[in-house]
Scaffold this active site. Structure first.
Site, PDB file in Angstrom:
ATOM      1  N   SER A 241      -5.488   9.076   3.417  1.00  0.00           N
ATOM      2  CA  SER A 241      -5.544  10.455   2.608  1.00  0.00           C
ATOM      3  C   SER A 241      -7.218  11.024   2.744  1.00  0.00           C
ATOM      4  O   SER A 241      -7.324  12.008   2.865  1.00  0.00           O
ATOM      5  CB  SER A 241      -4.481  10.045   1.355  1.00  0.00           C
ATOM      6  OG  SER A 241      -4.760   9.170   0.645  1.00  0.00           O
ATOM      7  N   HIS A 271       2.192   5.672   3.209  1.00  0.00           N
ATOM      8  CA  HIS A 271       1.337   5.843   2.742  1.00  0.00           C
ATOM      9  C   HIS A 271       1.413   5.684   1.096  1.00  0.00           C
ATOM     10  O   HIS A 271       2.125   4.499   1.030  1.00  0.00           O
ATOM     11  CB  HIS A 271       0.336   6.673   2.949  1.00  0.00           C
ATOM     12  CG  HIS A 271      -1.132   6.362   2.461  1.00  0.00           C
ATOM     13  ND1 HIS A 271      -1.699   5.527   1.734  1.00  0.00           N
ATOM     14  CD2 HIS A 271      -2.221   7.592   2.660  1.00  0.00           C
ATOM     15  CE1 HIS A 271      -3.129   5.641   1.219  1.00  0.00           C
ATOM     16  NE2 HIS A 271      -3.150   6.901   1.745  1.00  0.00           N
ATOM     17  N   HIS A 317      -0.276  -5.216   3.787  1.00  0.00           N
ATOM     18  CA  HIS A 317      -1.780  -3.752   4.030  1.00  0.00           C
ATOM     19  C   HIS A 317      -3.185  -3.706   5.100  1.00  0.00           C
ATOM     20  O   HIS A 317      -2.815  -5.435   5.785  1.00  0.00           O
ATOM     21  CB  HIS A 317      -2.728  -4.052   2.461  1.00  0.00           C
ATOM     22  CG  HIS A 317      -3.300  -3.061   2.120  1.00  0.00           C
ATOM     23  ND1 HIS A 317      -4.233  -2.916   3.054  1.00  0.00           N
ATOM     24  CD2 HIS A 317      -3.028  -2.198   1.358  1.00  0.00           C
ATOM     25  CE1 HIS A 317      -4.880  -1.751   2.285  1.00  0.00           C
ATOM     26  NE2 HIS A 317      -4.707  -1.125   1.166  1.00  0.00           N
ATOM     27  N   ARG A 326      -4.717  -3.975  -7.520  1.00  0.00           N
ATOM     28  CA  ARG A 326      -3.827  -3.202  -8.481  1.00  0.00           C
ATOM     29  C   ARG A 326      -2.395  -3.495  -8.778  1.00  0.00           C
ATOM     30  O   ARG A 326      -1.846  -2.610  -9.723  1.00  0.00           O
ATOM     31  CB  ARG A 326      -3.722  -1.466  -7.644  1.00  0.00           C
ATOM     32  CG  ARG A 326      -5.695  -1.201  -7.116  1.00  0.00           C
ATOM     33  CD  ARG A 326      -5.480  -0.772  -6.465  1.00  0.00           C
ATOM     34  NE  ARG A 326      -4.338  -0.928  -4.917  1.00  0.00           N
ATOM     35  CZ  ARG A 326      -4.715   0.094  -4.109  1.00  0.00           C
ATOM     36  NH1 ARG A 326      -4.396   1.330  -3.997  1.00  0.00           N
ATOM     37  NH2 ARG A 326      -3.283  -0.261  -2.977  1.00  0.00           N
ATOM     38  N   ASP A 372       2.017  -0.615  -4.373  1.00  0.00           N
ATOM     39  CA  ASP A 372       3.290   0.078  -4.812  1.00  0.00           C
ATOM     40  C   ASP A 372       4.223  -0.414  -4.876  1.00  0.00           C
ATOM     41  O   ASP A 372       5.437   0.369  -5.315  1.00  0.00           O
ATOM     42  CB  ASP A 372       3.437   0.735  -2.850  1.00  0.00           C
ATOM     43  CG  ASP A 372       2.776   2.195  -3.304  1.00  0.00           C
ATOM     44  OD1 ASP A 372       1.751   2.639  -3.746  1.00  0.00           O
ATOM     45  OD2 ASP A 372       2.565   1.991  -2.044  1.00  0.00           O
TER      46      ASP A 372
END
Ligand code: CMX
Length: 435
Positions: A241, A271, A317, A326, A372
């Site tokens: 992105s 993504h 990743h 995160r 995620d």
């Protein structure tokens, strides 16, 4: 505008620093590119500079030099909240200096003044088929607001190159101010009664999203929204992105075009859509068992899944080689507020089991959970169960980073991007000649 003054005060120093580097070390070789990398997604080839954030493989993201734990502790908080005001985060990213509470609140106020959605955005969204994916709605609505662009008409009127960034900054504030309302309206249109709930002037940018999807009393969900918007704001310049958005803006397509392009990349399952995929995976896993599965059952299920040739969403990743900070920050939130939630418990069982399996199989370079692996489970707990919506929330936050990159690229006069492509034949010839 305060942020404009701060950026204006810093451009000359940044300019001098970069010009000196290019002048004195312009031919310094940073990296060689291999055939494997050219065919392998340009992995690990440095292709640009981002001073806004940097992902260290062993440590995770730093925003303007600060780690996630540092920022969670130090950034100014909303009244009565444990989590940062996103106005302060945007100030840090854009102005390149740490915000006081007052400065964070000034950004929040700036957003409030610019938050109203143009009436035609509602019409654009209502005109789309009911089955339209929320990310398509989000990207289309952002694109439609190109109509509001400050940069494009000024450019047509002969705006000086040294002033491009100022118009980009106006567009960035105008656009980001509207995104919580836009996302909330998409949510209400698609999953609720289709009514628009106006923002509460007493709430901050992030918590207002919770209010506008009909959760005005849910202070825990408001806290989660603040955390979510903080964690997803940027991840350096090379991810899909960020890279797509940066590339588009380099053609002087304005912020609306550039952010919409970034959102289209974010919508991909490898993504931003991975949080949706991940929750679907967790729910399907849970359905396969009576109650919470044991570690052994999760291991068996995961092995069978991998053998069928699919990836386990939320793990791995392209850059990170440790558990994503995160993930850790969200897991800490879960430990405080969700310890009895079965899905949250399952997230943690999976996080104990899957890395070992991926390591044993030896294919994934990073077996650890990423952002995620848990994000969807937290949303689900608070009743936001429509998981095709989660990437929109990711997009609201990521727009903060995308717009900061766009403003600073114009501020430093970065040129249009035009890397070179080769043919397979040329590569074969180059290799033959070398031999
Ligand atoms: N499950 C199974 N296999 C995996 C895997 C996973 N979670 N992660 C990587 N692998 C496999 C890859 O598919 C690849 O296999 P092939 O050689 O057969 O293609 C191999 O391991 C090597 O991949 P890698 O170099 O470790 O990882 P990449 O940089 O190519 O890809 C990523 C990174 C995130 C796309 C990948 O790990 C993945 O697909 N993960 C699951 C989806 C996901 O969680 N995405 C969200 C990432 C966060 C974000 O960017 O927003």
């Amino acid at each position: 505008m305060l942020v404009k003054d701060r950026i204006a005060a810093k451009i000359s120093a940044w300019d001098k620093r970069v010009s000196k580097l290019v002048k004195e070390y312009g031919s310094f070789v940073i990296a060689n590119v291999t055939v494997e990398q050219i065919y392998g997604g340009i992995r690990n080839v440095p292709i640009q500079v981002s001073d806004i954030s940097y992902v260290d493989p062993q440590e995770g993201i730093r925003f303007r030099g600060y780690t996630i734990p540092e920022l969670l502790k130090l950034l100014p908080k909303a009244k009565g909240s444990e989590y940062p005001l996103i106005g302060g985060l945007y100030y840090l990213l854009m102005a390149d200096e740490f915000p006081s509470l007052e400065e964070a609140l000034i950004v929040e106020e700036e957003w409030k003044k610019r938050a109203e959605l143009p009436a035609y955005v509602f019409d654009v969204l209502k005109a789309l088929p009911a089955s339209t994916h929320p990310m398509t709605m989000f990207s289309a609505a952002i694109l439609s607001m190109h109509n509001e662009s400050v940069f494009t008409p000024r450019y047509m009127d002969g705006l000086k190159k040294s002033e491009y960034w100022d118009a980009y900054l106006e567009d960035s504030f105008n656009l980001t101010a509207k995104l919580p309302s836009l996302a909330a309206f998409i949510y209400n249109l698609k999953y609720r009664d289709g009514k628009f709930i106006p923002p509460d002037p007493d709430l901050d940018w992030a918590a207002n999203f919770a209010h506008m999807i009909g959760k005005p009393e849910d202070t825990e969900y408001q806290e989660l929204t603040r955390l979510f918007m903080f964690l997803h704001c940027d991840h350096e310049g090379g991810n899909v992105s960020a890279h797509a958005s940066h590339l588009v803006a380099s053609a002087l397509s304005d912020v609306y075009y550039a952010v919409s392009a970034g959102m289209n990349g974010l919508a991909g399952p490898l993504h931003g859509l991975a949080n949706e995929e991940c929750l679907r995976w967790l729910l399907t896993l849970r359905e396969n068992f009576d109650g919470l599965p044991t570690k052994e059952q999760v291991a068996e299920y995961s092995m069978a899944w991998l053998k069928s040739g699919k990836v386990i969403p939320g793990y791995g990743h392209a850059v990170l080689r440790v558990t994503d900070p995160r993930f850790t920050a969200q897991n800490k939130f879960g430990a405080v507020y969700l310890s009895n939630d079965e899905l949250y418990q399952l997230v943690n069982i999976v996080a104990e089991v899957v890395p070992d399996i991926l390591m044993k199989l030896g294919k994934a370079k990073n077996p650890w959970p990423n952002v995620d692996a848990i994000a969807g489970a937290l949303q689900y707990h608070y009743g936001v169960k429509e998981f095709d919506f989660y990437t929109v929330l990711f997009g609201v936050s990521r727009s903060l980073g995308l717009t900061t990159h766009a403003v600073w690229s114009r501020a430093l006069g970065r040129p249009i991007e035009r890397p070179k492509s080769l043919t397979t034949r040329i590569l074969e010839q180059m290799i033959a000649q070398e031999k």
